[in-house]
Motif scaffolding. Structure first.
Motif, PDB file in Angstrom:
ATOM      1  N   TYR A   1       0.826  -1.202   0.000  1.00 58.37           N
ATOM      2  CA  TYR A   1       0.000   0.000   0.000  1.00 58.37           C
ATOM      3  C   TYR A   1       0.862   1.254   0.000  1.00 58.37           C
ATOM      4  CZ  TYR A   1      -3.399  -3.399   1.658  1.00 58.37           C
ATOM      5  OH  TYR A   1      -4.194  -4.509   1.778  1.00 58.37           O
ATOM      6  N   VAL A   2       0.425   2.240  -0.756  1.00 57.60           N
ATOM      7  CA  VAL A   2       0.949   3.593  -0.658  1.00 57.60           C
ATOM      8  C   VAL A   2      -0.148   4.362   0.059  1.00 57.60           C
ATOM      9  CG1 VAL A   2       1.579   5.678  -1.933  1.00 57.60           C
ATOM     10  CG2 VAL A   2       2.343   3.442  -2.736  1.00 57.60           C
ATOM     11  N   TYR A   3       0.245   5.131   1.065  1.00 62.28           N
ATOM     12  CA  TYR A   3      -0.763   5.820   1.863  1.00 62.28           C
ATOM     13  C   TYR A   3      -0.351   7.258   2.130  1.00 62.28           C
ATOM     14  CZ  TYR A   3       2.486   4.824   5.679  1.00 62.28           C
ATOM     15  OH  TYR A   3       3.610   4.757   6.468  1.00 62.28           O
TER      16      TYR A   3
ATOM     17  N   THR B   1       3.551  10.750   3.292  1.00 64.96           N
ATOM     18  CA  THR B   1       3.316   9.670   2.325  1.00 64.96           C
ATOM     19  C   THR B   1       4.260   8.523   2.643  1.00 64.96           C
ATOM     20  OG1 THR B   1       2.752  11.309   0.652  1.00 64.96           O
ATOM     21  CG2 THR B   1       3.243   9.089  -0.129  1.00 64.96           C
ATOM     22  N   GLY B   2       3.724   7.306   2.660  1.00 63.45           N
ATOM     23  CA  GLY B   2       4.536   6.135   2.961  1.00 63.45           C
ATOM     24  C   GLY B   2       4.097   4.924   2.176  1.00 63.45           C
TER      25      GLY B   2
ATOM     26  N   ASN C   1       2.399  -5.604  -6.491  1.00 59.10           N
ATOM     27  CA  ASN C   1       3.835  -5.652  -6.728  1.00 59.10           C
ATOM     28  C   ASN C   1       4.496  -4.550  -5.902  1.00 59.10           C
ATOM     29  OD1 ASN C   1       6.430  -5.034  -7.859  1.00 59.10           O
ATOM     30  ND2 ASN C   1       5.861  -6.162  -9.710  1.00 59.10           N
ATOM     31  N   ILE C   2       5.352  -4.925  -4.946  1.00 56.15           N
ATOM     32  CA  ILE C   2       5.982  -3.950  -4.058  1.00 56.15           C
ATOM     33  C   ILE C   2       6.824  -2.938  -4.828  1.00 56.15           C
ATOM     34  CG2 ILE C   2       7.947  -5.457  -3.543  1.00 56.15           C
ATOM     35  CD1 ILE C   2       6.367  -2.909  -1.116  1.00 56.15           C
ATOM     36  N   ALA C   3       7.447  -3.366  -5.915  1.00 54.65           N
ATOM     37  CA  ALA C   3       8.265  -2.440  -6.706  1.00 54.65           C
ATOM     38  C   ALA C   3       7.414  -1.305  -7.268  1.00 54.65           C
ATOM     39  CB  ALA C   3       8.977  -3.178  -7.829  1.00 54.65           C
ATOM     40  N   PHE C   4       6.202  -1.624  -7.721  1.00 55.61           N
ATOM     41  CA  PHE C   4       5.303  -0.584  -8.237  1.00 55.61           C
ATOM     42  C   PHE C   4       4.852   0.341  -7.101  1.00 55.61           C
ATOM     43  CE2 PHE C   4       3.935  -3.656 -11.812  1.00 55.61           C
ATOM     44  CZ  PHE C   4       4.984  -3.244 -12.600  1.00 55.61           C
ATOM     45  N   ALA C   5       4.614  -0.225  -5.925  1.00 52.60           N
ATOM     46  CA  ALA C   5       4.198   0.582  -4.774  1.00 52.60           C
ATOM     47  C   ALA C   5       5.304   1.567  -4.395  1.00 52.60           C
ATOM     48  CB  ALA C   5       3.844  -0.318  -3.599  1.00 52.60           C
ATOM     49  N   ILE C   6       6.540   1.099  -4.356  1.00 49.12           N
ATOM     50  CA  ILE C   6       7.670   1.967  -4.009  1.00 49.12           C
ATOM     51  C   ILE C   6       7.839   3.067  -5.052  1.00 49.12           C
ATOM     52  CG2 ILE C   6      10.178   2.035  -3.771  1.00 49.12           C
ATOM     53  CD1 ILE C   6       9.910  -0.815  -2.487  1.00 49.12           C
TER      54      ILE C   6
ATOM     55  N   GLN D   1       6.940   8.869  -6.442  1.00 50.54           N
ATOM     56  CA  GLN D   1       6.277   9.838  -7.321  1.00 50.54           C
ATOM     57  C   GLN D   1       5.422  10.808  -6.505  1.00 50.54           C
ATOM     58  OE1 GLN D   1       3.010   8.295  -9.698  1.00 50.54           O
ATOM     59  NE2 GLN D   1       3.554   9.652 -11.395  1.00 50.54           N
ATOM     60  N   VAL D   2       4.572  10.261  -5.641  1.00 50.17           N
ATOM     61  CA  VAL D   2       3.641  11.096  -4.872  1.00 50.17           C
ATOM     62  C   VAL D   2       4.390  12.005  -3.898  1.00 50.17           C
ATOM     63  CG1 VAL D   2       1.734  11.037  -3.199  1.00 50.17           C
ATOM     64  CG2 VAL D   2       1.724   9.478  -5.166  1.00 50.17           C
ATOM     65  N   LYS D   3       5.472  11.512  -3.306  1.00 50.86           N
ATOM     66  CA  LYS D   3       6.248  12.330  -2.366  1.00 50.86           C
ATOM     67  C   LYS D   3       6.778  13.607  -3.011  1.00 50.86           C
ATOM     68  CE  LYS D   3       7.836   9.302   1.249  1.00 50.86           C
ATOM     69  NZ  LYS D   3       8.984   8.852   2.030  1.00 50.86           N
ATOM     70  N   LYS D   4       7.033  13.588  -4.299  1.00 50.07           N
ATOM     71  CA  LYS D   4       7.558  14.757  -5.014  1.00 50.07           C
ATOM     72  C   LYS D   4       6.466  15.766  -5.371  1.00 50.07           C
ATOM     73  CE  LYS D   4      11.304  12.143  -7.128  1.00 50.07           C
ATOM     74  NZ  LYS D   4      11.804  11.589  -8.395  1.00 50.07           N
ATOM     75  N   TRP D   5       5.227  15.372  -5.253  1.00 44.03           N
ATOM     76  CA  TRP D   5       4.118  16.231  -5.666  1.00 44.03           C
ATOM     77  C   TRP D   5       3.915  17.407  -4.718  1.00 44.03           C
ATOM     78  CZ3 TRP D   5      -0.448  12.497  -7.189  1.00 44.03           C
ATOM     79  CH2 TRP D   5      -0.109  11.840  -8.376  1.00 44.03           C
ATOM     80  N   SER D   6       3.316  18.451  -5.271  1.00 45.37           N
ATOM     81  CA  SER D   6       2.946  19.626  -4.473  1.00 45.37           C
ATOM     82  C   SER D   6       1.762  19.273  -3.568  1.00 45.37           C
ATOM     83  CB  SER D   6       2.526  20.773  -5.398  1.00 45.37           C
ATOM     84  OG  SER D   6       1.327  20.421  -6.083  1.00 45.37           O
TER      85      SER D   6
END
Length: 96
Positions: free
Chosen positions: A5-7, A18-19, A57-62, A67-72
Motif C-alpha cells: 500500500y501507498v498511503y 506519504t509512505g 507488486n511492491i516495486a510498483f508501490a515503491i 512519485q507522490v512524495k515529489k508532488w505539491s
C-alpha cells in the motif's frame, strides 16, 4: 498474493506524510501510537489516514510512493479528493 500500500496521512499540523507498507493497519497503528519517536509523524499526532492505493507488486508501490512524495500539496489534495482529472494541470508551471 501479498499486497502493498501507498498511503497518505494528514497530520495535526495540516501537513501530509506519504509512505509505503505491506500492512496498512499495523503501520497506521504505529504512526498513531508514536512507536517511532524520531519519525515525521511522532510530534504531529493525531494523524488521519486520508488516502491509500493497493498494489500487488511492491516495486510498483515503491515507485508510486516516490512519485507522490515529489508532488505539491495541491496535487496531493486533488488525489485525496479523487479529482484525478485535475492532476495534469496541477503539474504545469505557471509562467507570466
Amino acid at each position: 498474493m501479498k499486497l502493498s500500500y501507498v498511503y497518505i496521512l494528514k497530520c495535526s499540523d495540516g501537513t501530509f506524510y506519504t509512505g509505503v507498507t505491506s500492512n496498512l493497519e499495523k503501520r497506521f497503528q504505529e504512526h498513531s501510537s508514536g512507536k517511532h519517536p524520531r519519525s515525521y509523524t511522532f510530534s504531529r499526532r493525531p494523524i488521519e489516514l486520508v488516502y491509500f492505493e493497493q498494489f500487488t507488486n511492491i516495486a510498483f508501490a515503491i515507485q508510486r510512493e516516490k512519485q507522490v512524495k515529489k508532488w505539491s500539496r495541491a496535487k496531493k489534495e486533488a488525489l485525496i479528493q479523487e479529482r484525478q482529472n485535475t492532476l495534469p494541470n496541477l503539474a504545469k508551471k505557471k509562467f507570466q
